[in-house]
Design an enzyme around this catalytic site. Structure first.
Site, PDB file in Angstrom:
ATOM      1  N   ASP A  66       0.865  -1.178   0.000  1.00 55.67           N
ATOM      2  CA  ASP A  66       0.000   0.000   0.000  1.00 55.67           C
ATOM      3  C   ASP A  66       0.900   1.226   0.000  1.00 55.67           C
ATOM      4  OD1 ASP A  66      -1.723   2.096   0.470  1.00 55.67           O
ATOM      5  OD2 ASP A  66      -2.786   1.130   2.132  1.00 55.67           O
ATOM      6  N   ASN A  93       3.053   6.697 -10.614  1.00 61.08           N
ATOM      7  CA  ASN A  93       1.845   6.523 -11.414  1.00 61.08           C
ATOM      8  C   ASN A  93       0.596   6.252 -10.577  1.00 61.08           C
ATOM      9  OD1 ASN A  93       0.211   5.671 -13.906  1.00 61.08           O
ATOM     10  ND2 ASN A  93       0.244   3.785 -12.701  1.00 61.08           N
ATOM     11  N   TYR A 162     -10.308  15.332  -6.772  1.00 68.56           N
ATOM     12  CA  TYR A 162      -9.362  14.680  -7.677  1.00 68.56           C
ATOM     13  C   TYR A 162      -8.608  15.716  -8.513  1.00 68.56           C
ATOM     14  CZ  TYR A 162      -7.583  11.882 -11.576  1.00 68.56           C
ATOM     15  OH  TYR A 162      -6.777  11.306 -12.525  1.00 68.56           O
ATOM     16  N   LYS A 166      -4.507  16.637  -8.507  1.00 69.24           N
ATOM     17  CA  LYS A 166      -3.646  16.553  -9.684  1.00 69.24           C
ATOM     18  C   LYS A 166      -3.003  17.907 -10.002  1.00 69.24           C
ATOM     19  CE  LYS A 166      -3.957  12.178 -10.583  1.00 69.24           C
ATOM     20  NZ  LYS A 166      -2.768  11.312 -10.447  1.00 69.24           N
TER      21      LYS A 166
END
Length: 280
Positions: A66, A93, A162, A166
């Site tokens: 994790d 990633n 989200y 980013k």
């Protein structure tokens, strides 16, 4: 001799999608790779696909961990050093759009969703980068972060936390690129648009619904002008380019958008993605 011969790469979130394709491409081109994810079954699928591509199992370090935990991060770094002796490339990633269990979107999402989103998409990247830093200084290595067009200046109301995470990742890329280039480390970022991965399914959409979403968006030129949704290898090839110092030496702290033209039109936001994902 491949372009990554004698290089060692860590690719997080490599149990499917973009991470899996990146691991396969780097390994086929000579790299020793650490693949990692939380799902042991899917991670084994990645390993077998790399082997099927003609790569020796000795060049693969598979770590079920994790990435949001300190123990998981240490396991990834330490096992790579123990098996391969160094780290040349770090591909950050792993990431996801975490949904609110109540089904709420936008500002109505519980603040706990914000915490979980930033823990995975930002904090884990920072912590793993910190832990990999001394090894990357020793190798004069490369870091490639995987962000999203959701980080763009346009509004993304359905994916509030989200898109914020980013955007933070993009700024982190720029900030550390200037700091780390002094030590010989190059840092860059890829911002994918819609790509056929398990992304929608991870948000709770059934396979048939996510397929409908990709088909719908790919068939609308106001969403994806090139006429199709991306494949994982479309992004993985860009990651490989940025990880290849001989090919991309003069690129520092940049975010390369790969979205089939979506951000040039951005009509995607005028379509109700929430209803599509919920199959309404």
């Amino acid at each position: 001799m491949g372009r990554f011969t004698d290089k060692v790469a860590i690719i997080t979130g490599s149990s499917n999608g973009i991470g899996r394709s990146t691991a396969i491409i780097l390994a086929k081109d000579g790299a020793k790779v650490t693949i990692t994810g939380r799902n042991a079954e899917r991670l084994e699928e990645t390993k077998q696909q790399i082997i099927s591509a003609g790569v020796s199992a000795d060049n693969i370090n598979s770590v079920v961990a994790d990435i949001t935990t300190s123990a998981g991060q240490d396991q990834i770094i330490n096992s790579t050093i123990q098996k391969f002796g160094k780290i040349d490339i770090l591909v950050n990633n792993a990431g996801a759009a975490i949904t609110d269990p109540s089904g709420s979107s936008g500002l109505a999402q519980n603040i706990s969703v914000y915490d979980k989103t930033f823990e995975l998409n930002v904090r884990s990247v920072i912590e793993l980068t910190q832990k990999a830093k001394p090894h990357l200084i020793a190798s004069k290595g490369e870091i490639v972060n995987v962000s999203s067009i959701a980080a763009s200046p346009q509004s993304h109301p359905d994916f509030n936390y989200y898109s914020m995470s980013k955007a933070a990742l993009d700024q982190f890329t720029r900030n550390i690129a200037i700091e780390l280039v002094k030590s010989g480390i190059r840092v860059n970022c890829v911002n994918p648009g819609l790509v056929i991965t398990g992304f929608a399914q991870a948000m709770g959409a059934p396979v048939e619904v996510s397929s409908k979403l990709y088909s719908y968006m790919g068939s609308h030129p106001d969403c994806v002008p090139i006429g199709r949704v991306g494949q994982p290898e479309d992004i993985a090839n860009i990651i490989a380019f940025l990880a290849d110092r001989s090919a991309s030496f003069y690129i520092i702290g940049q975010t390369i958008t790969a979205d089939g033209g979506s951000t040039l039109v951005m009509a995607m936001n005028t379509h109700n993605l929430t209803d599509l994902l919920q199959n309404k």
